[in-house]
Design a protein around this motif. Structure first.
Motif, PDB file in Angstrom:
ATOM      1  N   SER A   1     -21.095 -17.964  37.205  1.00  0.00           N
ATOM      2  CA  SER A   1     -21.391 -16.553  36.950  1.00  0.00           C
ATOM      3  C   SER A   1     -22.147 -16.413  35.637  1.00  0.00           C
ATOM      4  O   SER A   1     -22.027 -17.243  34.740  1.00  0.00           O
TER       5      SER A   1
ATOM      6  N   GLY B   1     -22.991 -13.047  33.037  1.00  0.00           N
ATOM      7  CA  GLY B   1     -22.856 -11.607  32.833  1.00  0.00           C
ATOM      8  C   GLY B   1     -22.019 -11.295  31.609  1.00  0.00           C
ATOM      9  O   GLY B   1     -21.429 -12.191  30.989  1.00  0.00           O
TER      10      GLY B   1
ATOM     11  N   ALA C   1     -18.275 -12.425  31.295  1.00  0.00           N
ATOM     12  CA  ALA C   1     -17.990 -13.221  32.493  1.00  0.00           C
ATOM     13  C   ALA C   1     -17.019 -14.356  32.205  1.00  0.00           C
ATOM     14  O   ALA C   1     -16.311 -14.828  33.107  1.00  0.00           O
TER      15      ALA C   1
ATOM     16  N   ASP D   1     -22.244 -14.066  29.060  1.00  0.00           N
ATOM     17  CA  ASP D   1     -21.572 -15.355  29.147  1.00  0.00           C
ATOM     18  C   ASP D   1     -22.139 -16.119  30.338  1.00  0.00           C
ATOM     19  O   ASP D   1     -22.521 -15.518  31.349  1.00  0.00           O
TER      20      ASP D   1
END
Length: 440
Positions: free
Chosen positions: A35, A37, A40, A25
């Motif tokens: 962010s 990950g 996320a 994400d």
């Protein structure tokens, strides 16, 4: 503060170190990537969620040198004389076009160039403008078109004496200074100090441009040695290499951009590197104008890629630049060219706060979402090869600039693009009729 979450996507980094990460994400808030990950975006209260499974997110491309004033020139129908050398090309074509531009033409040129750039996944355009009969206020007109569409960029006015002598030089410098200062209050566009080329700028003009750079903190944006004529002219009239002449006036700075440079010598390339200047390679334009091949590109430290007004499609430009390089016996591979393209972000960072060019936390959210179906594995070691040999502007589905979704599923929210293109065609026809009456 607007928040966007891109779910379950693939992220490909186009700036070294190249990387490919699957099923992550991307969380964006207030123009910044928060962010990246797996999962996320879970629990994030988002204004917009983009389901992007099977898609690829990359940093937006940067066009390192554009001419927005050429936006209405496509297929231009005018009578023109012989164009057997570069100066004839300028006089018979481009210098007649720019003299035919007015405020409306500049505005629609900006809209069209910005739309075409975003469609191709280009999020930043470094523009270089000319409209000799509409100088004062012209850069705001260009910037207004950029911001209306949502593209990031810089622009400047190309100082020259080719039409009206020192009066024209003074007007160009004044426009550069005015916009470079006022644009610092804009969100998406900044100003540089532009000049056409050394052979149309007298020493007094270079001195004035140097003072403008010092006054505004902006760097130079200038064509140099696009054709051998520029070199010969400098030797004939000033008894200096072009780069030595620029250096004499303090014009070589780490936030400056020199363009083309086909006919510079090794000593000049070394001096550009020493001063930390950026250098834009424009393969298609060089081929079109038959000015030669830039044999120094592998020696330039801060090489970036531009189009010189041949649109804003950097997928297309990079392919042609790479293939021309191999045709000339060059030893670079796709990764070298993708590195040069992504280096345009380092120039962007000279004019905008923040970090650009990676899909990572803390970087500006200037992104393209691609619908790219890779028929072979796509991993870090071959990402650049996929960019050159497989990906294209046809893959661009959505684009985010400064955290705002400016194109979604090929549509521009809030813009009637059909009306813009129709009006642009009307304006272009009017401009062509005017240009056809302008003598070289």
């Amino acid at each position: 503060m607007s928040t966007i979450v891109i779910k379950n996507t693939r992220v490909m980094q186009t700036m070294p170190p190249f990387a490919v990460t699957e099923d992550v994400d991307v969380v964006i808030s207030d123009g910044i990537i928060l962010s990246v990950g797996k999962n996320a975006g879970d629990g994030v209260k988002a204004d917009k969620v983009i389901q992007a499974k099977g898609k690829t997110v990359i940093p937006g491309n940067v066009c390192g040198h554009h001419h927005y004033y050429s936006g209405l020139s496509r297929g231009m129908l005018i009578s023109a004389g012989p164009q057997t050398d570069f100066i004839q090309v300028l006089k018979e074509w481009w210098w007649r076009l720019d003299r035919g531009l007015d405020e409306e033409a500049c505005y629609y040129s900006s809209l069209i160039c910005s739309l075409d750039a975003i469609k191709a996944g280009t999020t930043t355009c470094i523009d270089h403008h000319a409209s000799p009969n509409y100088i004062k206020g012209s850069l705001d007109t260009i910037a207004n078109g950029m911001e209306e569409v949502g593209v990031r960029g810089t622009t400047c006015y190309e100082v020259t004496d080719r039409n009206f002598g020192m009066k024209e030089v003074e007007a160009g410098v004044a426009e550069n200074i005015s916009f470079a200062k006022s644009s610092k209050r804009r969100k998406l566009v900044r100003g540089m100090i532009g000049g056409h080329a050394p052979f149309t700028i007298p020493d007094e003009g270079l001195r004035m441009m140097s003072e403008a750079m010092q006054e505004t903190g902006s760097g130079l944006h200038l064509h140099v040695a696009e054709d051998k004529y520029d070199v010969v002219y400098s030797h004939h009239h000033y008894n200096k290499d072009i780069i030595d002449r620029l250096d004499f006036f303090g014009l070589l700075t780490p936030n400056s951009l020199l363009v083309h440079g086909l006919w510079l010598n090794e000593k000049e390339i070394a001096k550009i590197n020493e001063q930390g200047c950026f250098f834009a390679h424009n393969a298609r334009s060089n081929m079109n104008n038959n000015v030669g091949y830039c044999k120094h590109i592998q020696d330039v430290d801060n090489l970036i890629i531009g189009t010189d007004g041949c649109g804003g499609n950097m997928f297309e430009e990079l392919k042609i630049a790479f293939f021309k390089h191999k045709d000339q016996g060059g030893s670079w591979w796709p990764g070298d060219y993708l590195t040069a393209l992504s280096r345009g972000n380092k120039l962007v960072e000279k004019y905008f706060d923040g970090n650009f060019g990676r899909v990572e936390a803390g970087y500006k959210a200037d992104l393209a979402i691609l619908d790219y179906q890779n028929p072979t594995p796509l991993v870090a070691d071959n990402a650049a090869a996929h960019f050159v040999w497989g990906m294209s502007s046809n893959c661009v589905e959505s684009v985010i600039v400064d955290g705002k979704l400016v194109m979604e599923n090929h549509a521009f929210p809030g813009l009637d693009t059909a009306e813009i293109y129709a009006k642009a065609a009307e304006v272009a026809q009017r401009v062509w009729k005017k240009v056809d009456k302008i003598a070289p």
